[in-house]
Enzyme design. Structure first.
Site, PDB file in Angstrom:
ATOM      1  N   HIS A   1      -2.363  -0.965  -4.476  1.00 37.31           N
ATOM      2  CA  HIS A   1      -3.805  -0.893  -4.718  1.00 37.31           C
ATOM      3  C   HIS A   1      -4.251   0.559  -4.614  1.00 37.31           C
ATOM      4  O   HIS A   1      -3.467   1.439  -4.262  1.00 37.31           O
ATOM      5  CB  HIS A   1      -4.600  -1.805  -3.773  1.00 37.31           C
TER       6      HIS A   1
ATOM      7  N   SER B   1       0.822  -1.200   0.000  1.00 39.63           N
ATOM      8  CA  SER B   1       0.000   0.000   0.000  1.00 39.63           C
ATOM      9  C   SER B   1       0.865   1.264   0.000  1.00 39.63           C
ATOM     10  O   SER B   1       1.675   1.465  -0.898  1.00 39.63           O
ATOM     11  CB  SER B   1      -0.944  -0.060   1.209  1.00 39.63           C
TER      12      SER B   1
END
Length: 214
Positions: free
Chosen positions: A135, A110
């Protein structure tokens, strides 16, 4: 950035060991993090939030003031975290004059994946079994309020997503549209795949193996 509930729970940790150092200046007590800092090494081993971001930024600024021409190394093993905290660290990394080596141990997920990619080109690395996860960002918690408030929040999520995509595009060489497609869902990369993607430049060899081949 999205985090699993298990990743957000406080984790128990062992007591950080201390040790005594002797020098011409006398005797002092130290610990592994202090020793790393003396070697211009910053260790990001927790989720990226306001507290850890402030710690990282403070260390970056101090190390730059001590010697702006020497590299700073940032070791990363983090599940990711908040978008604003990510961008605060990112901006500081780009602001300081020193080159920043980034090294992934374990995982850079992330927000942490963006920080890994944001190191100085040619100086972004990972150990062989490290993993990288990218993501799309998200807002924490349940979004509630009037319709106009929801529109504002939706616009902010889109702004964050576009900023993350352009940032990753800048550091990986991938087109932002490709990154948008890839981050619609979690995209998990091995160290070699992260290299092919442009997030890192080098997959490090184990030092023991390197020594044996000399």
């Amino acid at each position: 950035m999205k985090l699993q509930n298990s990743q957000l729970q406080p984790q128990a940790r062992y007591i950080l060991p201390s040790f005594i150092e002797h020098s011409s200046f006398g005797v002092k007590e130290s610990n592994p993090y202090n020793k790393l800092f003396e070697e211009r090494i910053i260790f990001l081993g927790v989720q990226v939030d306001d507290a850890s971001a402030n710690d990282i930024m403070a260390q970056l600024l101090v190390l730059e003031s001590l010697d702006p021409d020497r590299d700073i190394t940032m070791y990363i093993n983090s599940p990711g975290g908040g978008f604003t905290s990510l961008m605060a660290i990112y901006d500081t990394m780009q602001y300081v004059r020193a080159d920043i080596q980034t090294v992934c141990l374990g995982q850079a997920a992330s927000a942490a994946a963006v920080l890994l990619a944001a190191g100085t080109p040619g100086k972004r690395m990972a150990l062989p079994n490290a993993r990288v996860l990218i993501h799309q960002p998200s807002l924490a918690g349940v979004i509630q309020g009037q319709f106009s408030d929801l529109e504002i929040q939706a616009a902010e999520i889109e702004r964050m997503r576009t900023l993350m995509e352009t940032t990753l595009s800048r550091h990986t060489g991938k087109d932002a549209a490709v990154i948008r497609k890839d981050t619609d869902r979690d995209k998990i990369l091995t160290a070699e795949e992260a290299k092919d993607y442009g997030i890192i430049d080098t997959v490090l060899e184990y030092r023991k193996l390197s020594a044996q081949t000399v």
